[in-house]
Design a protein around this motif. Structure first.
Motif, PDB file in Angstrom:
ATOM      1  N   SER A  32       0.855  -1.263   0.134  1.00 41.35           N
ATOM      2  CA  SER A  32       0.015  -0.036  -0.019  1.00 41.35           C
ATOM      3  C   SER A  32       0.830   1.385  -0.019  1.00 41.35           C
ATOM      4  O   SER A  32       1.758   1.296   0.806  1.00 41.35           O
ATOM      5  CB  SER A  32      -0.719  -0.152   1.360  1.00 41.35           C
ATOM      6  N   ARG A  33       0.559   2.307  -0.927  1.00 34.26           N
ATOM      7  CA  ARG A  33       1.298   3.480  -1.101  1.00 34.26           C
ATOM      8  C   ARG A  33       0.748   4.532  -1.706  1.00 34.26           C
ATOM      9  O   ARG A  33       0.304   4.396  -2.997  1.00 34.26           O
ATOM     10  CB  ARG A  33       2.774   3.100  -1.795  1.00 34.26           C
ATOM     11  N   SER A  34       0.554   5.609  -1.117  1.00 36.54           N
ATOM     12  CA  SER A  34       0.117   7.005  -1.917  1.00 36.54           C
ATOM     13  C   SER A  34      -1.248   6.728  -2.407  1.00 36.54           C
ATOM     14  O   SER A  34      -1.608   7.046  -3.701  1.00 36.54           O
ATOM     15  CB  SER A  34       1.033   7.390  -3.031  1.00 36.54           C
ATOM     16  N   GLY A  35      -2.237   6.058  -1.998  1.00 38.38           N
ATOM     17  CA  GLY A  35      -3.525   5.842  -2.412  1.00 38.38           C
ATOM     18  C   GLY A  35      -3.563   4.506  -3.368  1.00 38.38           C
ATOM     19  O   GLY A  35      -4.741   4.390  -4.110  1.00 38.38           O
ATOM     20  N   TRP A  36      -2.565   4.010  -3.415  1.00 44.31           N
ATOM     21  CA  TRP A  36      -2.472   2.627  -4.422  1.00 44.31           C
ATOM     22  C   TRP A  36      -2.253   1.434  -3.598  1.00 44.31           C
ATOM     23  O   TRP A  36      -1.634   1.473  -2.560  1.00 44.31           O
ATOM     24  CB  TRP A  36      -1.646   2.936  -5.380  1.00 44.31           C
ATOM     25  N   GLU A  37      -2.900   0.247  -3.976  1.00 44.62           N
ATOM     26  CA  GLU A  37      -2.745  -0.933  -3.362  1.00 44.62           C
ATOM     27  C   GLU A  37      -2.327  -1.926  -4.674  1.00 44.62           C
ATOM     28  O   GLU A  37      -2.987  -2.142  -5.706  1.00 44.62           O
ATOM     29  CB  GLU A  37      -3.876  -1.350  -2.833  1.00 44.62           C
ATOM     30  N   TYR A  38      -1.077  -2.497  -4.229  1.00 48.08           N
ATOM     31  CA  TYR A  38      -0.397  -3.565  -5.340  1.00 48.08           C
ATOM     32  C   TYR A  38      -0.553  -4.807  -4.630  1.00 48.08           C
ATOM     33  O   TYR A  38      -0.089  -4.944  -3.590  1.00 48.08           O
ATOM     34  CB  TYR A  38       0.857  -2.957  -5.943  1.00 48.08           C
ATOM     35  N   SER A  39      -0.743  -5.668  -5.416  1.00 48.78           N
ATOM     36  CA  SER A  39      -0.681  -6.999  -5.053  1.00 48.78           C
ATOM     37  C   SER A  39      -0.305  -8.037  -5.834  1.00 48.78           C
ATOM     38  O   SER A  39      -0.717  -8.140  -7.092  1.00 48.78           O
ATOM     39  CB  SER A  39      -2.235  -7.353  -4.636  1.00 48.78           C
ATOM     40  N   LEU A  40      -0.021  -9.135  -5.312  1.00 46.78           N
ATOM     41  CA  LEU A  40       0.659 -10.278  -6.302  1.00 46.78           C
ATOM     42  C   LEU A  40       0.261 -11.453  -5.691  1.00 46.78           C
ATOM     43  O   LEU A  40       0.432 -11.679  -4.353  1.00 46.78           O
ATOM     44  CB  LEU A  40       2.175 -10.238  -6.266  1.00 46.78           C
ATOM     45  N   GLU A  41      -0.528 -12.386  -5.969  1.00 48.58           N
ATOM     46  CA  GLU A  41      -1.267 -13.566  -5.229  1.00 48.58           C
ATOM     47  C   GLU A  41      -1.019 -14.762  -6.200  1.00 48.58           C
ATOM     48  O   GLU A  41      -1.162 -14.808  -7.520  1.00 48.58           O
ATOM     49  CB  GLU A  41      -2.595 -13.364  -5.004  1.00 48.58           C
ATOM     50  N   ALA A  42      -0.639 -16.036  -5.606  1.00 48.82           N
ATOM     51  CA  ALA A  42      -0.484 -17.190  -6.233  1.00 48.82           C
ATOM     52  C   ALA A  42      -1.653 -18.207  -5.667  1.00 48.82           C
ATOM     53  O   ALA A  42      -1.875 -18.167  -4.540  1.00 48.82           O
ATOM     54  CB  ALA A  42       0.618 -18.010  -6.180  1.00 48.82           C
ATOM     55  N   TYR A  43      -2.279 -18.827  -6.706  1.00 45.97           N
ATOM     56  CA  TYR A  43      -3.348 -19.723  -6.144  1.00 45.97           C
ATOM     57  C   TYR A  43      -3.265 -21.394  -6.741  1.00 45.97           C
ATOM     58  O   TYR A  43      -2.827 -21.544  -7.803  1.00 45.97           O
ATOM     59  CB  TYR A  43      -4.837 -19.146  -6.479  1.00 45.97           C
ATOM     60  N   ASP A  44      -3.635 -22.171  -5.686  1.00 45.28           N
ATOM     61  CA  ASP A  44      -3.760 -23.670  -6.427  1.00 45.28           C
ATOM     62  C   ASP A  44      -5.028 -24.099  -5.938  1.00 45.28           C
ATOM     63  O   ASP A  44      -5.305 -24.043  -4.665  1.00 45.28           O
ATOM     64  CB  ASP A  44      -2.357 -24.404  -5.775  1.00 45.28           C
ATOM     65  N   LYS A  45      -5.652 -24.877  -6.829  1.00 41.84           N
ATOM     66  CA  LYS A  45      -6.829 -25.463  -6.522  1.00 41.84           C
ATOM     67  C   LYS A  45      -7.058 -26.913  -7.070  1.00 41.84           C
ATOM     68  O   LYS A  45      -6.575 -27.283  -8.098  1.00 41.84           O
ATOM     69  CB  LYS A  45      -8.101 -24.785  -6.940  1.00 41.84           C
ATOM     70  N   GLN A  46      -7.217 -28.166  -6.250  1.00 42.19           N
ATOM     71  CA  GLN A  46      -7.297 -29.392  -6.771  1.00 42.19           C
ATOM     72  C   GLN A  46      -8.588 -29.737  -6.455  1.00 42.19           C
ATOM     73  O   GLN A  46      -9.108 -29.577  -5.364  1.00 42.19           O
ATOM     74  CB  GLN A  46      -6.435 -30.237  -5.811  1.00 42.19           C
ATOM     75  N   LEU A  47      -9.251 -30.408  -7.429  1.00 43.86           N
ATOM     76  CA  LEU A  47     -10.618 -30.945  -7.370  1.00 43.86           C
ATOM     77  C   LEU A  47     -10.800 -32.442  -7.579  1.00 43.86           C
ATOM     78  O   LEU A  47     -10.099 -33.079  -8.527  1.00 43.86           O
ATOM     79  CB  LEU A  47     -11.524 -30.096  -8.551  1.00 43.86           C
ATOM     80  N   THR A  48     -11.963 -32.952  -7.065  1.00 42.44           N
ATOM     81  CA  THR A  48     -12.044 -34.226  -7.332  1.00 42.44           C
ATOM     82  C   THR A  48     -13.502 -34.274  -7.574  1.00 42.44           C
ATOM     83  O   THR A  48     -14.278 -33.537  -7.262  1.00 42.44           O
ATOM     84  CB  THR A  48     -11.506 -35.277  -5.896  1.00 42.44           C
TER      85      THR A  48
END
Length: 368
Positions: free
Chosen positions: A154-170
């Protein structure tokens, strides 16, 4: 799909650092699906299913602040489903860790079940469709295990994000008339429409970048996702995995909102890699002993091809009118697909011509 839910949620704060959330709910579902297919003008076959079921659930979770920079949440949801008479535990856990005043790490893990199942109705010649049915003996509930991990700056009215996801389905489901189930030793033989349902596994993983402006007259965000979603069934492609129908390798979105007095303006632009599809590659005729002939269509590997990339822009403008003390009014207009890009929804194949004819069926164009 009819869904009626009664739900109660509550919170109990034990100390300044510890709170407990708990609740219960009951859902009644009535899900029906019906289709009819004519076969060579001589008869018809179809699928006609209607299932009613009740899902009861309760949950409890604790939110704990062991330190000012750390919040940990852990809990359990327990569900009971009347149709299959099964009870499923669903543990969940997440954390938020402040690494420095403007940098935060967050992660989550959980197990989920879905009892109203989304099933692909495979139709290579006329485009596959998805439909919804309630889980039962032929279509088990889908189970998924989610994992996410990311950082936020979070900086100067901005929000930067990096996210990794993993989903395993049966227990993901496919409905196909061209495939027959591969029975494992000791499995029961299925007949009728049940034999056209297939159960497999799936996965979805990727990373997402986002920059979001959270203050000022102009707000919004820009995001980009790189990901892949795969399914695998014993009866498809020799059991090898293939891209799921909703798989998009690249996906981008830009959203802008502008407020000027009583006026609000919004714009959205989306882009996505074309979704995969299957296509017939050849057909041949086999003459039978009684003098008649059968037509056989050879289908290529499942979801081997991709549609063109999808993109569109939506625009909107709204004005708020302040009336009496009891009512305020919003009057607005929105433009869907403002530059009228022709996005392909699916492809149809006509094998009665030589060579075969391929027709593109389009999504909605410019629509005010």
């Amino acid at each position: 799909v009819d869904d009626q839910t009664l739900r109660v949620d509550d919170e109990l704060r034990l100390t300044a650092a510890l709170a407990v959330d708990f609740g219960a709910w009951m859902t009644r579902n009535d899900v029906a699906y019906s289709s009819l297919r004519t076969i060579n003008d001589t008869g018809s076959s179809g699928l006609d299913r209607r299932t009613k079921g009740t899902l009861n659930a309760f949950y409890a979770q604790a939110r704990w602040h062991p330190a000012p920079a750390l919040e940990v949440t852990a809990g359990l949801r327990q569900t009971t489903y009347s149709v299959t008479r099964r009870s499923d535990p669903e543990p969940r856990a997440s954390f938020t860790l402040s690494l420095m005043p403007a940098l935060t790490m967050r992660g989550a893990w959980g197990i989920y079940h879905q009892y109203v199942n989304r099933v692909e109705n495979e139709d290579v010649l006329r485009g596959s469709r998805d439909f919804w049915i309630l889980a039962d003996s032929a279509v088990p509930p889908t189970e998924s295990e989610h994992r996410t991990l990311g950082i936020v700056l979070s900086r100067s009215g901005w929000e930067y994000s990096l996210e990794a996801y993993d989903k395993q389905l049966t227990d993901v489901s496919l409905y196909s008339r061209r495939l027959r189930p591969t029975l494992l030793p000791g499995s029961r033989t299925v007949e009728g429409s049940e034999s056209l349902f297939h159960t497999g596994i799936g996965s979805a993983r990727g990373v997402e970048l986002m920059a979001q402006r959270i203050r000022g007259a102009i707000t919004g965000w820009v995001s980009y996702r790189l990901g892949r979603a795969d399914y695998a069934f014993r009866e498809v492609n020799g059991g090898a995995s293939y891209p799921a129908n909703h798989d998009r390798t690249h996906e981008a979105k830009a959203v802008a909102n502008y407020a000027m007095g009583e006026w609000k303006f919004a714009g959205t632009w989306v882009f996505g890699t074309g979704t995969p599809y299957s296509a017939p590659e050849s057909q041949y005729y086999l003459k039978l002993l009684d003098g008649t002939s059968e037509t056989y269509i050879h289908i290529g590997d499942k979801n081997r091809y991709r549609l063109p990339a999808y993109h569109r822009m939506d625009l909107a403008a709204f004005r708020t009118f302040t009336g009496s003390d009891r009512f305020d009014w919003d009057l607005g207009v929105s433009l869907f697909n403002a530059y009228a890009h022709k996005n392909v929804w699916y492809r149809q194949f006509d094998l009665s011509t030589t060579p075969m004819t391929v027709n593109n069926v389009m999504n909605l164009g410019f629509t005010p």
